[in-house]
Motif scaffolding. Structure first.
Motif, PDB file in Angstrom:
ATOM      1  N   SER A  67     -10.849 -16.884  27.825  1.00 48.08           N
ATOM      2  CA  SER A  67     -11.789 -16.297  26.879  1.00 48.08           C
ATOM      3  C   SER A  67     -11.070 -15.447  25.842  1.00 48.08           C
ATOM      4  O   SER A  67     -11.404 -15.490  24.653  1.00 48.08           O
ATOM      5  CB  SER A  67     -12.815 -15.448  27.627  1.00 48.08           C
ATOM      6  N   HIS A  68     -10.084 -14.652  26.289  1.00 48.01           N
ATOM      7  CA  HIS A  68      -9.279 -13.841  25.371  1.00 48.01           C
ATOM      8  C   HIS A  68      -8.167 -14.724  24.800  1.00 48.01           C
ATOM      9  O   HIS A  68      -7.039 -14.714  25.273  1.00 48.01           O
ATOM     10  CB  HIS A  68      -8.728 -12.584  26.053  1.00 48.01           C
ATOM     11  N   HIS A  70      -6.207 -14.650  22.417  1.00 44.49           N
ATOM     12  CA  HIS A  70      -4.932 -14.091  21.960  1.00 44.49           C
ATOM     13  C   HIS A  70      -3.926 -13.989  23.107  1.00 44.49           C
ATOM     14  O   HIS A  70      -2.748 -13.726  22.865  1.00 44.49           O
ATOM     15  CB  HIS A  70      -5.139 -12.726  21.306  1.00 44.49           C
ATOM     16  N   SER A 103      -2.932 -18.740  18.814  1.00 42.89           N
ATOM     17  CA  SER A 103      -4.191 -18.485  19.516  1.00 42.89           C
ATOM     18  C   SER A 103      -4.638 -19.774  20.179  1.00 42.89           C
ATOM     19  O   SER A 103      -4.489 -20.860  19.603  1.00 42.89           O
ATOM     20  CB  SER A 103      -5.268 -17.982  18.550  1.00 42.89           C
ATOM     21  N   SER A 115     -11.331 -23.249  23.330  1.00 47.42           N
ATOM     22  CA  SER A 115     -10.703 -22.521  22.235  1.00 47.42           C
ATOM     23  C   SER A 115     -11.232 -21.096  22.260  1.00 47.42           C
ATOM     24  O   SER A 115     -12.434 -20.866  22.120  1.00 47.42           O
ATOM     25  CB  SER A 115     -11.026 -23.182  20.883  1.00 47.42           C
ATOM     26  N   GLY A 116     -10.335 -20.144  22.478  1.00 46.34           N
ATOM     27  CA  GLY A 116     -10.745 -18.748  22.542  1.00 46.34           C
ATOM     28  C   GLY A 116     -10.366 -18.026  21.269  1.00 46.34           C
ATOM     29  O   GLY A 116      -9.752 -18.578  20.372  1.00 46.34           O
ATOM     30  N   GLY A 117     -10.722 -16.757  21.206  1.00 50.92           N
ATOM     31  CA  GLY A 117     -10.341 -15.985  20.041  1.00 50.92           C
ATOM     32  C   GLY A 117     -11.419 -15.007  19.648  1.00 50.92           C
ATOM     33  O   GLY A 117     -11.198 -13.808  19.555  1.00 50.92           O
ATOM     34  N   SER A 118     -12.639 -15.510  19.417  1.00 48.27           N
ATOM     35  CA  SER A 118     -13.765 -14.625  19.160  1.00 48.27           C
ATOM     36  C   SER A 118     -14.235 -14.108  20.510  1.00 48.27           C
ATOM     37  O   SER A 118     -14.818 -14.845  21.313  1.00 48.27           O
ATOM     38  CB  SER A 118     -14.889 -15.390  18.445  1.00 48.27           C
ATOM     39  N   LEU A 119     -13.957 -12.855  20.792  1.00 50.00           N
ATOM     40  CA  LEU A 119     -14.099 -12.343  22.150  1.00 50.00           C
ATOM     41  C   LEU A 119     -15.553 -12.298  22.619  1.00 50.00           C
ATOM     42  O   LEU A 119     -16.477 -12.141  21.846  1.00 50.00           O
ATOM     43  CB  LEU A 119     -13.472 -10.954  22.238  1.00 50.00           C
ATOM     44  N   GLN A 121     -17.092 -14.744  24.504  1.00 47.21           N
ATOM     45  CA  GLN A 121     -17.769 -16.033  24.623  1.00 47.21           C
ATOM     46  C   GLN A 121     -17.415 -16.794  25.900  1.00 47.21           C
ATOM     47  O   GLN A 121     -18.174 -17.650  26.348  1.00 47.21           O
ATOM     48  CB  GLN A 121     -17.434 -16.911  23.410  1.00 47.21           C
ATOM     49  N   GLU A 150     -13.494  -7.200  26.128  1.00 45.13           N
ATOM     50  CA  GLU A 150     -14.665  -8.067  26.074  1.00 45.13           C
ATOM     51  C   GLU A 150     -15.867  -7.468  26.786  1.00 45.13           C
ATOM     52  O   GLU A 150     -16.992  -7.972  26.646  1.00 45.13           O
ATOM     53  CB  GLU A 150     -14.328  -9.439  26.659  1.00 45.13           C
ATOM     54  N   GLU A 153     -18.791  -6.454  24.608  1.00 43.80           N
ATOM     55  CA  GLU A 153     -19.633  -7.481  24.003  1.00 43.80           C
ATOM     56  C   GLU A 153     -20.910  -7.705  24.817  1.00 43.80           C
ATOM     57  O   GLU A 153     -20.858  -7.975  26.023  1.00 43.80           O
ATOM     58  CB  GLU A 153     -18.869  -8.806  23.895  1.00 43.80           C
TER      59      GLU A 153
END
Length: 281
Positions: A67-68, A70, A103, A115-119, A121, A150, A153
């Motif tokens: 999920s993270h 980065h 990423s 595909s992660g990046g937008s925390l 999700q 996260e 969120e």
């Protein structure tokens, strides 16, 4: 130390070393997280998960969701250690057309599930995947790896509530509590304690352990997997950013690390020496 722990210690060392070598390629990266999360990744990929390295999309595999996004450099190192990604690929890290972008992106890298990046999700995706496996009568587990940042969120807590509602015993959430995010200490940006109590209130089976104590990490993974109760499980791992390289551990800010070129080799030498001395002890 048992043979299993000895082997896992060697795997964690190699994961850290692979990450440092990739960091050296670009001269920067999320190395602090990779060093701190290496023990958890070693246990996940070399002890716990059901995988086929030569068949990354095997239908019976356990799924590891980053999920993270980065933290990709950390997961790439684990995928190399697991034999899913060739070691030679690390020299291309972050370069154009590399299968190891900075990423994590599922379309590029074997073994990268999302595909992660937008925390925030990953856990919601994990809930959907766990439900899908249930409908298919597939006994595989979903492991959602996420950061303490996260927890800020709202989507994370909506997913946590949904997982408990659907009694997703095949979903295991792994939270890296390193108390650092881009804007400063996680606990100061948004206080999240008492964290174990919160997850329990949401209907999860909760464990909290030292994420850099291999024996404790192994027991936590084993307990989460063998739990008979039909409820989702979360393991809260307290970790140290930069673990294994003292001059990185001591940095006030190491969310994203840039070091002078000679320091990459210095870090690798320190890691090598510590591992050698540990084997001789």
């Amino acid at each position: 130390m048992s043979e299993n722990l000895t082997n896992l210690r060697a795997s964690a060392y190699r994961i850290r070393r692979f990450a440092l070598r990739m960091g050296e390629v670009q001269g920067q990266g999320y190395i602090g997280q990779a060093l701190g999360w290496a023990d958890v990744l070693a246990v996940a990929y070399k002890h716990t998960m059901q995988l086929r390295p030569d068949e990354p999309e095997w239908v019976g595999r356990d799924r590891f969701l980053l999920s993270h996004g980065h933290y990709a450099i950390a997961l790439y190192a684990a995928l190399i250690e697991a034999g899913i990604v060739p070691e030679a690929e690390l020299e291309s890290y972050g370069s154009d057309d590399s299968i190891l972008p900075m990423s994590g992106m599922a379309t590029y890298t074997p073994g990268m599930e999302i595909s992660g990046g937008s925390l925030g999700q990953g856990l919601a995706i994990g809930v959907g995947m766990a439900l899908g496996l249930r409908y298919q009568n597939n006994p595989a587990f979903i492991y959602n790896s996420m950061s303490d940042g996260e927890l800020d969120e709202g989507a994370t807590w909506e997913a946590a509530m949904g997982a408990a509602h659907h009694q997703l015993g095949n979903l295991i959430c792994l939270v890296d509590i390193n108390n650092q995010q881009a804007d400063g200490p996680s606990g100061k940006i948004m206080g999240f304690e008492p964290l174990a109590d919160k997850w329990e209130a949401f209907g999860w089976h909760v464990q909290r352990v030292d994420g850099n104590d291999l024996a404790a990490v192994v027991e936590a993974f084993d307990q989460a997997r063998r739990l008979a109760e039909p409820k989702p499980r979360v393991i809260l791992f307290d970790t140290l950013m930069g673990r294994g390289v003292p001059f990185l551990e001591q940095r006030e800010k190491n969310h994203f690390i840039r070091v002078d070129p000679p320091e990459w080799q210095q870090a690798i030498q320190i890691l090598d020496q510590s591992f050698t001395e540990g084997n001789q002890a």
